[in-house]
Scaffold this active site. Sequence first.
Site, PDB file in Angstrom:
ATOM      1  N   CYS A  20       0.958  -1.025   0.316  1.00  0.00           N
ATOM      2  CA  CYS A  20      -0.063   0.109   0.205  1.00  0.00           C
ATOM      3  C   CYS A  20       0.648   1.364  -0.679  1.00  0.00           C
ATOM      4  CB  CYS A  20      -0.834   0.186   0.708  1.00  0.00           C
ATOM      5  SG  CYS A  20      -2.470  -1.481   1.189  1.00  0.00           S
TER       6      CYS A  20
ATOM      7  N   HIS B 281      -0.734   8.758   6.029  1.00  0.00           N
ATOM      8  CA  HIS B 281      -1.229   6.449   5.784  1.00  0.00           C
ATOM      9  C   HIS B 281      -2.059   6.197   6.776  1.00  0.00           C
ATOM     10  CE1 HIS B 281      -1.354   3.449   3.496  1.00  0.00           C
ATOM     11  NE2 HIS B 281      -1.225   2.697   4.721  1.00  0.00           N
TER      12      HIS B 281
ATOM     13  N   HIS C  90      -9.867   2.740   2.340  1.00  0.00           N
ATOM     14  CA  HIS C  90      -8.120   2.480   1.516  1.00  0.00           C
ATOM     15  C   HIS C  90      -8.229   2.189   0.429  1.00  0.00           C
ATOM     16  CE1 HIS C  90      -4.231   1.123   1.551  1.00  0.00           C
ATOM     17  NE2 HIS C  90      -4.220   0.642   2.819  1.00  0.00           N
TER      18      HIS C  90
END
Lengths: 84, 411
Positions: free
Chosen positions: B162, B300, B336
């Site tokens: 990610c 994040h 996400h």
Amino acid sequence: MTKDECKQVVLDIIAEIAPDEDLSDVKGEVALREQLDLDSMDFLDIVMELRKQHSIEVPEADYVQLASLDSCAEYLTPKFNALV
Amino acid sequence: MALSRVVITGVGLTSPNGNTLEEFRRSLLKGKGGISRIDMRYMGQVLAGVCDFEATKYQKRKELRVGTRAGSISIYCAREALADAGLAVDQLDSKRTGIYVGTTEHGNVETENEVYNISQFDYDTKFWSHHHNPRTVSNNPAGEVSLNLKVHGPAYTIGAACAAGNLGLIQGMQMLQLGEVDFAIAGGVSESIRSFGIFAGFKSQGALAEHEDPNKASRPFDVDRNGIVVSEGGALYTLERLEDAQARGAKIYGEIVGYKINSDATDYVLPNPERQAECMRGALEKAGIQPSDIHIVSTHATATPLGDIQECEAVREVFANCPDTHINNTKGYIGHAMGAAGSLELAGNLPSFEDGLVHPTINVDNLDPKCDLPGLVINEPKQAKRVDAILNNSFGMLGINSALIIKRFSN
């Protein structure tokens, strides 16, 4: 199944795999690749859909028989009728 | 050796709450999310961020049937970025254009689909699609862009969990600086909402969010956060060397001035705040600026109970005594977006150079005291005194960390 019905089965499959193509005037005697934007992977799709939807097997050596609608009908109609 | 300066000249994106940068930004400032319930094979309904861009804008229906969702998202974003940069495809020097697409994973969706497909035929592998391999090769999303644009330069993906959105941009920047290409299309994409395995994996890990209101499910920094909402999306940018961009009079969104990639080397999934801090400091060092020069830290944080706290520890340490540094997060709106997360979240903040507004972290009803950072912007946008530099965090599994710094462009 008649040859015309067989051609319609093939056209229905082509409509699924090449949805952008205009299939209203596909000439039976002319090679499909000369009339439509079809590549070798598309012909494999036709083979796969015949297998999936109709339990028809087309051996690799016979792929050439799928060149035109007329040759498809000539080759596939007996196979369809043998299924019944 | 002095390296060329690299600037962002175009942005193309699709997000669960917007299909252009303008629409995305508007949603962020209005607090508008984009999470819904979808049916997931074997699992029933799950929460997900779904994009609704017009795929046929740049692709034929046959291309959509043969290609992948990640490819389609990439093509849409690449074409939109080019249009935003004021460039037609035929204006590109085909062999000198590079395509660098970050992905968290690729091939899960297509493989799951084929396994399901043959399950309908008693697992007879003669029904396995001949499209499987071109769909699942790792370079697929970038390769589909090269096919669509008919460009002949390097086109590949960067697998970085990610953190991948940042890494796509970093790769594009580096290739421009090395002179390998003269024009880069770079960023990250994700198709992960079409893989039950991604959802089931997070669920087994106890990290899949649930809430009766889909748009309240992703809640970074809130004390009641309970995990990740998986989303699809993409953001690709056009990158150019400054001199090239100026020579053609390009609009310049900002300059990439610093970055850092490092690894925790501690755990498969758990983050490591010490290494995250080290990563941010490395990016600042490369940019030659101080923490107090950063006006927005785009975090994040994915809304997992532990991960958010650990990133906050790292941010708190690096940005101590930085009264003009604002901290936000974008996952409350869009979930996400995995490989797209870094590049999408950066895009959401870029307009701050123009309007000075910092979009808030939303869904913070009860701020977790352990996430109470000075400068954290929650629930309402904040007008900053100025926004000259953004630090964009993006972390991923196997302990990969990335931080990217974009500065307002100035000669």
